[in-house]
Each structure stands twice: as C-alpha cells, then as structure tokens.
Motif scaffolding. Sequence first.
Motif, PDB file in Angstrom:
ATOM      1  N   ALA A 134       0.836  -1.200   0.126  1.00  0.00           N
ATOM      2  CA  ALA A 134       0.077  -0.004  -0.014  1.00  0.00           C
ATOM      3  C   ALA A 134       0.827   1.187   0.039  1.00  0.00           C
ATOM      4  N   CYS A 135       2.076   1.349   0.484  1.00  0.00           N
ATOM      5  CA  CYS A 135       3.196   2.357   0.367  1.00  0.00           C
ATOM      6  C   CYS A 135       3.822   2.467  -0.791  1.00  0.00           C
ATOM      7  N   MET A 136       3.646   1.682  -1.835  1.00  0.00           N
ATOM      8  CA  MET A 136       4.656   1.668  -2.950  1.00  0.00           C
ATOM      9  C   MET A 136       4.627   2.864  -3.759  1.00  0.00           C
ATOM     10  N   LYS A 137       3.722   3.796  -3.772  1.00  0.00           N
ATOM     11  CA  LYS A 137       3.528   4.814  -4.576  1.00  0.00           C
ATOM     12  C   LYS A 137       3.941   6.181  -3.941  1.00  0.00           C
ATOM     13  N   TRP A 138       4.203   5.873  -2.704  1.00  0.00           N
ATOM     14  CA  TRP A 138       4.828   7.044  -1.744  1.00  0.00           C
ATOM     15  C   TRP A 138       6.052   7.472  -2.628  1.00  0.00           C
ATOM     16  N   SER A 139       6.563   8.797  -2.272  1.00  0.00           N
ATOM     17  CA  SER A 139       7.741   9.149  -2.878  1.00  0.00           C
ATOM     18  C   SER A 139       8.927   8.356  -2.203  1.00  0.00           C
ATOM     19  N   VAL A 140      10.090   8.804  -2.883  1.00  0.00           N
ATOM     20  CA  VAL A 140      11.275   7.914  -2.195  1.00  0.00           C
ATOM     21  C   VAL A 140      11.505   8.309  -0.737  1.00  0.00           C
ATOM     22  N   LYS A 141      11.581   9.847  -0.856  1.00  0.00           N
ATOM     23  CA  LYS A 141      11.777  10.371   0.553  1.00  0.00           C
ATOM     24  C   LYS A 141      10.647  10.086   1.753  1.00  0.00           C
ATOM     25  N   THR A 142       9.634   9.792   1.189  1.00  0.00           N
ATOM     26  CA  THR A 142       8.666   9.331   2.441  1.00  0.00           C
ATOM     27  C   THR A 142       8.761   7.736   2.643  1.00  0.00           C
ATOM     28  N   GLN A 143       9.226   7.007   1.885  1.00  0.00           N
ATOM     29  CA  GLN A 143       9.541   5.732   1.942  1.00  0.00           C
ATOM     30  C   GLN A 143      10.662   5.428   3.154  1.00  0.00           C
ATOM     31  N   LEU A 144      11.790   6.385   2.718  1.00  0.00           N
ATOM     32  CA  LEU A 144      12.805   6.221   3.554  1.00  0.00           C
ATOM     33  C   LEU A 144      12.721   6.565   4.950  1.00  0.00           C
ATOM     34  N   TRP A 145      12.049   7.648   5.101  1.00  0.00           N
ATOM     35  CA  TRP A 145      12.243   8.604   6.425  1.00  0.00           C
ATOM     36  C   TRP A 145      10.938   7.721   7.192  1.00  0.00           C
ATOM     37  N   VAL A 146       9.845   7.397   6.412  1.00  0.00           N
ATOM     38  CA  VAL A 146       8.831   6.719   7.311  1.00  0.00           C
ATOM     39  C   VAL A 146       9.637   5.333   7.830  1.00  0.00           C
ATOM     40  N   GLY A 147      10.100   4.538   7.015  1.00  0.00           N
ATOM     41  CA  GLY A 147      10.882   3.484   7.257  1.00  0.00           C
ATOM     42  C   GLY A 147      11.927   3.446   8.447  1.00  0.00           C
ATOM     43  N   LEU A 148      13.029   4.687   8.346  1.00  0.00           N
ATOM     44  CA  LEU A 148      13.910   4.785   9.511  1.00  0.00           C
ATOM     45  C   LEU A 148      13.055   5.283  10.652  1.00  0.00           C
ATOM     46  N   GLY A 149      11.990   6.093  10.774  1.00  0.00           N
ATOM     47  CA  GLY A 149      11.318   6.693  11.629  1.00  0.00           C
ATOM     48  C   GLY A 149      10.736   5.379  12.294  1.00  0.00           C
ATOM     49  N   GLY A 150       9.957   4.659  11.614  1.00  0.00           N
ATOM     50  CA  GLY A 150       9.099   3.216  12.158  1.00  0.00           C
ATOM     51  C   GLY A 150      10.397   2.569  12.999  1.00  0.00           C
ATOM     52  N   TYR A 151      11.491   2.537  12.310  1.00  0.00           N
ATOM     53  CA  TYR A 151      12.493   1.595  13.109  1.00  0.00           C
ATOM     54  C   TYR A 151      12.820   1.800  14.623  1.00  0.00           C
ATOM     55  N   MET A 152      13.133   3.342  14.372  1.00  0.00           N
ATOM     56  CA  MET A 152      13.361   3.914  15.667  1.00  0.00           C
ATOM     57  C   MET A 152      12.442   3.915  16.728  1.00  0.00           C
ATOM     58  N   LEU A 153      11.195   4.107  16.434  1.00  0.00           N
ATOM     59  CA  LEU A 153       9.964   3.717  17.321  1.00  0.00           C
ATOM     60  C   LEU A 153       9.860   2.411  17.709  1.00  0.00           C
ATOM     61  N   GLY A 154      10.207   1.513  16.696  1.00  0.00           N
ATOM     62  CA  GLY A 154      10.172   0.116  17.314  1.00  0.00           C
ATOM     63  C   GLY A 154      11.269  -0.161  18.218  1.00  0.00           C
ATOM     64  N   ALA A 155      12.394   0.395  17.940  1.00  0.00           N
ATOM     65  CA  ALA A 155      13.507   0.065  18.785  1.00  0.00           C
ATOM     66  C   ALA A 155      13.228   0.360  20.249  1.00  0.00           C
ATOM     67  N   LEU A 156      12.328   1.802  20.456  1.00  0.00           N
ATOM     68  CA  LEU A 156      11.828   2.443  21.663  1.00  0.00           C
ATOM     69  C   LEU A 156      10.931   1.325  22.394  1.00  0.00           C
ATOM     70  N   LEU A 157      10.155   0.802  21.560  1.00  0.00           N
ATOM     71  CA  LEU A 157       9.192   0.092  22.139  1.00  0.00           C
ATOM     72  C   LEU A 157       9.889  -1.349  22.591  1.00  0.00           C
ATOM     73  N   LEU A 158      10.631  -1.680  21.893  1.00  0.00           N
ATOM     74  CA  LEU A 158      11.239  -3.169  22.213  1.00  0.00           C
ATOM     75  C   LEU A 158      12.233  -2.926  23.509  1.00  0.00           C
ATOM     76  N   ALA A 159      12.648  -1.576  23.898  1.00  0.00           N
ATOM     77  CA  ALA A 159      13.483  -1.439  24.906  1.00  0.00           C
ATOM     78  C   ALA A 159      13.111  -1.854  26.362  1.00  0.00           C
ATOM     79  N   PHE A 160      11.553  -2.331  26.256  1.00  0.00           N
ATOM     80  CA  PHE A 160      10.974  -2.740  27.404  1.00  0.00           C
ATOM     81  C   PHE A 160      11.244  -3.823  27.961  1.00  0.00           C
ATOM     82  N   THR A 161      12.055  -4.671  27.171  1.00  0.00           N
ATOM     83  CA  THR A 161      12.551  -5.845  27.456  1.00  0.00           C
ATOM     84  C   THR A 161      14.168  -5.760  28.607  1.00  0.00           C
ATOM     85  N   ILE A 162      14.315  -4.791  28.348  1.00  0.00           N
ATOM     86  CA  ILE A 162      15.644  -4.401  29.148  1.00  0.00           C
ATOM     87  C   ILE A 162      15.050  -4.469  30.803  1.00  0.00           C
ATOM     88  N   PHE A 163      13.891  -3.947  31.206  1.00  0.00           N
ATOM     89  CA  PHE A 163      13.576  -4.088  32.445  1.00  0.00           C
ATOM     90  C   PHE A 163      13.525  -4.974  33.267  1.00  0.00           C
TER      91      PHE A 163
END
Length: 434
Positions: free
Chosen positions: A156-185
């Motif tokens: 569904a995201c294929m027709k996004w612009s290159v910049k949108t795909q790149l930054w949403v991808g990187l931003g989503g990854y960072m958000l996921g990394a923060l959420l997974l950090a709960f396993t440290i506790f």
Amino acid sequence: MNATSIPQSADDVLNETGSAAVAVAPVSTGERIDTLDFIRGIAVMGILAANIIAFGQPFEAYMYPAAFKGDPGDPGGWMWIAQFILIDGKMRGLFTLLFGAGMYLFMEKAWARGASRGLQAWRLVILMCFGMVHFFFIWPGDILFYYALFGFVALACMKWSVKTQLWVGLGGYMLGALLLAFTIFPWLIVDTSFGEASPELLEQRAGMIAEIDNTLARGDIPNAAIAAGDYGTLVTHRITEQWYEPLTNAMLFGFETLPLMLVGMALYRMGFFNGGFAREKLLRWGWIGVIAGALAHLAIGLAVQSTGFSYYGTLAGFVGMSPLPRLWMALGLAALLVAYAPGATGWVGDRVRAAGRAAFTNYLGTSVVMMLVFHGWALGLFGQLNRPQLYIVVALACVLMLAWSKPWLDRYRYGPLEWLWRCLTYRTVFPLKK
C-alpha cells in the motif's frame, strides 16, 4: 532470528489486463540486478548460521545457552558473543531490505506491462501459504508468513515518494527500537541491584525467575518428539498448541520488518543496488556502520556475559539493546556488499550468485536438510552437538548450497521453488528447462 526468500524480478510477459500471457519470457542475464543475487547468496548462507542453534538444540538455546542439552562447548561464551556481533539479526536485516527492493522491482516491471498491485498481492498470499507449511510441517522458525503479512502493508506504500518511504521506514524502525527496549527492565529487575530497591520489585523478581522454568517447559513436548522422531506428535502439537506463534512472531518482528521493507524500496529506487552511489561513499559509510555497530554489539555482549548469560540478560541483549546497532550493521553490510560484489567474479562469486538466484529453494531446502540431520527418524542428532559442532553442520550445508545451485541453474531457468512460485503466481505452467 531467522530469514526468508527474496522475490525476484517479474520478467514475465503480461497482457493488458495484468494477467499472465501464454508465453512467458525467462529472466535474462542482462535484466537481472547482479548485486541483488550476490547479497541474497551471502544472506541465505548466513541465515543458517543464525538459526543453527535453534535447529540442533531446543529453540530457547538460540538466545539462552543454558537451554542446551549438554555442554554448549563455548567456554566463556565467546562464540555466543561472536555470533551475536557478526550474524544474529544482520542476515535477517539484509533479507528484509532485499525483500522490499524485490517487491518494488517486481511491481516496476509489472506496471510497465499494465499489471496492478493485485498481482503482487496474490504473490504474497502464495508466500504466506508457503510460510504456513514451513511453520507447521518443517520448522517453527519461519519468517515467510510475517514477511507476506507486512508485505501487504508495504504494498500500500509503494507509490509513496522515495523520501517518504525512506524516512517513514527509518522513523518506524526507531520507534520500534524504543518500544522493544521494555525487555531491558526484566533483566534489571532479576539480574541487577535495581530489583532489590523495594519489596514490590523483589516480589516481581521471584515471579520472573519462576517464569523461566515455565517458559522452558513449553518446549518439552516438541523437543522430545524431535529427538524420538515422532513426527505426528510434533505436527499435532504445532497445530493445536503453537498455532498462534506466527502471529506473535509477526507482532514482535513487525517493528523491524515493515520499516526495513520501506527502506529497501527507497534504496532500490535511489539506485543503491545498481550503481547509483559512488563506490567510495559505499565503502566509507559501509565500514563506519559495520564497525560502529560491531563495537556496540560487543559492549552489549560483554554486559550479557557479566551476568552469566542469564535468561533475561540474553533476552535484553537480543531484543532490547541491539536494534539500533543492528540497523547500522545491516545497512553497512549492504553497502559493503554492493561495493564489493562487482569484483567477486571468480568461481566462488558465481556460485554465491547462483545460491542467491535460488534463495527461496535454498532457504526452505535448508530447513528440510536440517530435519534430516537432527530429527530422530533420520540421523537423530538433535541435542547431541555443541556449538562448534553445529557450526561444522553450517559449513557443510553452505558447501551443499554452493555445489548444487549453479549446476542446476546452468540447465534450468529457475530454482525448483522459484519456478513453482512463479507458476502459482501466474496460474500457468512455465517451461523450466532451458
């Protein structure tokens, strides 16, 4: 944890409605992106090194050395640390980037011939079915199911612009990394003085320690069935007791999978895989990513080692601490492989590319070979090999991949499962032999 096949380009002749024509052109050498095949070949062999512990020992031993049936053969845990730095998660990261790139490559050619995204959606449905067969009947470490699942979202995201795909991808990854950090506790509560700060935390500590035995006990039935060669019991248990795991795995790995698919799409569109970046930049940033990520992984590995590779320590290291340096390493490795692939033109390089062209067959085929090695109805080595011995199995399996792939592709147009996937996608039986 583990890895999947990467869709190759759709070079089939489509009619105006997007359905398959009777005659389908084979993929020609000039139409392929050679670098993608090379990286796939590296990744499909590396993914076995990542998964071998879970093939030959209880699944929990993938992270937790104490789950080994017998001595792991790894004094000090240095091999655990080495695999953690060099392999774990990096091969899966490469596969996911390539999956995103392959999806866009497929649709780019399909769009040029009048097809719609429905063709790719049907292709993902088929991949999901392969994943279900893999999970229930071969090995529960499957990632094909959730690759297909998140592939629908990426579609569904294929027709996004290159910049949108790149930054949403990187931003989503960072958000996921923060959420997974709960396993440290849990690690802080059970293995450090933080868990002694209050009576409530001490009570939580006791409950978490008791839960370790419960978690390990869930593997008793499938482990016993594998060792005894009781295939019927094993499949029945997966269907009745583990049916939900493909979905829970998707929830866990989705924080990584979908973002990296989007990043892979963007990198493909930017020309990353086919000469759009200067080699000097690829080498510079590739080595920066690999070295920085490796040093961060080393620090995490030493921290886990300091607590004796405890259950919650290894969980925190794998899930909570490593996502960001794993991203650096996956992108760095991709850059280095893109830079070095054109120079890998010898006997080995050709065979690595062939293994990559047959990555789907090699991925699923490896799982079948591991059944023959470890299940009780075959060689019956489950739980009997330590870590160094399991790495020997990896080396032999990689030799097998390199040995069969090129001779097969010298005679046939596609790998066996690549051909089957193509036939199912277009609902047409295509010629296999050249």
